[in-house]
Design an enzyme around this catalytic site. Structure first.
Site, PDB file in Angstrom:
ATOM      1  N   LYS A  11     -96.746 -65.706  58.259  1.00  0.00           N
ATOM      2  CA  LYS A  11     -96.798 -65.630  57.089  1.00  0.00           C
ATOM      3  C   LYS A  11     -98.493 -63.944  56.343  1.00  0.00           C
ATOM      4  O   LYS A  11     -98.107 -63.940  57.505  1.00  0.00           O
ATOM      5  CB  LYS A  11     -97.950 -66.791  56.390  1.00  0.00           C
ATOM      6  CG  LYS A  11     -96.658 -67.997  56.623  1.00  0.00           C
ATOM      7  CD  LYS A  11     -97.498 -69.632  56.130  1.00  0.00           C
ATOM      8  CE  LYS A  11     -96.644 -70.689  55.922  1.00  0.00           C
ATOM      9  NZ  LYS A  11     -97.569 -71.581  55.879  1.00  0.00           N
ATOM     10  N   PHE A  59     -99.609 -77.622  45.054  1.00  0.00           N
ATOM     11  CA  PHE A  59    -100.243 -77.008  45.049  1.00  0.00           C
ATOM     12  C   PHE A  59     -98.874 -75.160  45.384  1.00  0.00           C
ATOM     13  O   PHE A  59     -99.443 -74.756  45.762  1.00  0.00           O
ATOM     14  CB  PHE A  59    -100.250 -77.014  46.674  1.00  0.00           C
ATOM     15  CG  PHE A  59     -99.212 -78.037  47.604  1.00  0.00           C
ATOM     16  CD1 PHE A  59     -98.409 -76.860  47.857  1.00  0.00           C
ATOM     17  CD2 PHE A  59     -99.438 -79.117  47.535  1.00  0.00           C
ATOM     18  CE1 PHE A  59     -97.665 -77.361  48.635  1.00  0.00           C
ATOM     19  CE2 PHE A  59     -97.845 -79.740  49.134  1.00  0.00           C
ATOM     20  CZ  PHE A  59     -96.932 -78.632  48.790  1.00  0.00           C
ATOM     21  N   ARG A  87     -90.999 -75.696  65.997  1.00  0.00           N
ATOM     22  CA  ARG A  87     -91.977 -76.773  65.485  1.00  0.00           C
ATOM     23  C   ARG A  87     -93.353 -77.355  65.756  1.00  0.00           C
ATOM     24  O   ARG A  87     -94.209 -77.154  65.991  1.00  0.00           O
ATOM     25  CB  ARG A  87     -91.244 -78.011  65.018  1.00  0.00           C
ATOM     26  CG  ARG A  87     -90.228 -77.125  63.544  1.00  0.00           C
ATOM     27  CD  ARG A  87     -90.381 -78.303  62.653  1.00  0.00           C
ATOM     28  NE  ARG A  87     -90.978 -79.359  61.799  1.00  0.00           N
ATOM     29  CZ  ARG A  87     -92.085 -78.838  60.382  1.00  0.00           C
ATOM     30  NH1 ARG A  87     -90.844 -77.632  60.331  1.00  0.00           N
ATOM     31  NH2 ARG A  87     -92.424 -79.556  60.268  1.00  0.00           N
ATOM     32  N   THR A  93     -98.786 -78.532  60.780  1.00  0.00           N
ATOM     33  CA  THR A  93     -99.315 -77.709  59.653  1.00  0.00           C
ATOM     34  C   THR A  93    -100.848 -77.558  59.430  1.00  0.00           C
ATOM     35  O   THR A  93    -101.461 -76.517  59.015  1.00  0.00           O
ATOM     36  CB  THR A  93     -98.908 -78.257  58.406  1.00  0.00           C
ATOM     37  OG1 THR A  93     -97.255 -79.347  58.378  1.00  0.00           O
ATOM     38  CG2 THR A  93     -98.935 -77.668  57.440  1.00  0.00           C
ATOM     39  N   ARG A 104    -100.385 -72.246  65.369  1.00  0.00           N
ATOM     40  CA  ARG A 104    -101.081 -72.188  64.379  1.00  0.00           C
ATOM     41  C   ARG A 104    -102.452 -72.530  64.838  1.00  0.00           C
ATOM     42  O   ARG A 104    -103.309 -72.620  64.241  1.00  0.00           O
ATOM     43  CB  ARG A 104    -100.339 -73.549  63.716  1.00  0.00           C
ATOM     44  CG  ARG A 104     -99.694 -72.864  62.687  1.00  0.00           C
ATOM     45  CD  ARG A 104     -98.707 -74.272  61.889  1.00  0.00           C
ATOM     46  NE  ARG A 104     -98.010 -74.209  60.680  1.00  0.00           N
ATOM     47  CZ  ARG A 104     -96.901 -74.878  59.997  1.00  0.00           C
ATOM     48  NH1 ARG A 104     -97.139 -76.127  60.919  1.00  0.00           N
ATOM     49  NH2 ARG A 104     -96.424 -74.204  59.794  1.00  0.00           N
ATOM     50  N   ASN A 114    -101.874 -71.298  57.548  1.00  0.00           N
ATOM     51  CA  ASN A 114    -101.643 -71.952  58.777  1.00  0.00           C
ATOM     52  C   ASN A 114    -100.646 -70.453  59.796  1.00  0.00           C
ATOM     53  O   ASN A 114     -99.718 -70.883  60.354  1.00  0.00           O
ATOM     54  CB  ASN A 114    -100.752 -72.887  58.651  1.00  0.00           C
ATOM     55  CG  ASN A 114    -100.266 -72.892  57.719  1.00  0.00           C
ATOM     56  OD1 ASN A 114     -99.411 -71.813  57.695  1.00  0.00           O
ATOM     57  ND2 ASN A 114     -99.435 -74.398  57.392  1.00  0.00           N
TER      58      ASN A 114
END
Length: 139
Positions: A11, A59, A87, A93, A104, A114
């Site tokens: 991200k 959100f 994952r 998360t 994360r 995150n």
């Protein structure tokens, strides 16, 4: 042995912080093969399309703004049981609740920033993979 593919994103927060290389190294160290990778800056409409499942959530606007604030790295990862393994490597998360050693926990700041995204099911991985990559961009 049956290999599975999953979709992943590094991200904007992790890219901006200069953590792309570290995250890619951890992905490969965990036994994943990178079947496709591209760095891109999402437009608002691209981010809205990607996160369409969250459109009605409060959100959604903040998520779209975050995902368009800077470049991302989109990936197709391959490994046996890739979705569950990715994952697990990402962690919870919320980085505060993520296990030590997860991406994360190491690179995420909070539940909204995150560091990584990953598909949660085969159907999601199929949609997300097709959303970002065409057949000629994968190996």
């Amino acid at each position: 042995m049956s290999l599975q593919r999953t979709f992943a994103v590094i991200k904007p927060d992790a890219v901006a912080a200069g953590n792309t290389g570290n995250i890619l190294a951890e992905i490969e160290a965990a036994g994943f093969s990178i079947a496709a990778m591209k760095k891109m800056h999402l437009t608002k409409s691209q981010a809205e399309g990607f996160y369409y499942v969250h459109k009605e959530r409060p959100f959604f606007g903040d998520l779209v703004n975050f995902m368009t604030e800077g470049p991302i790295v989109a990936l197709i990862l391959e490994k046996e049981n890739a979705i569950a393994e990715w994952r697990k490597l990402m962690g919870a998360t919320n980085p505060e609740q993520a296990e030590e050693g997860t991406l994360r926990k190491k690179y995420g700041a909070n539940i909204e920033r995150n560091a990584t995204h990953g598909s949660d099911a085969e159907e999601t991985a199929a949609f997300e993979t097709r959303y970002f990559f065409n057949a000629m961009e994968t190996v």
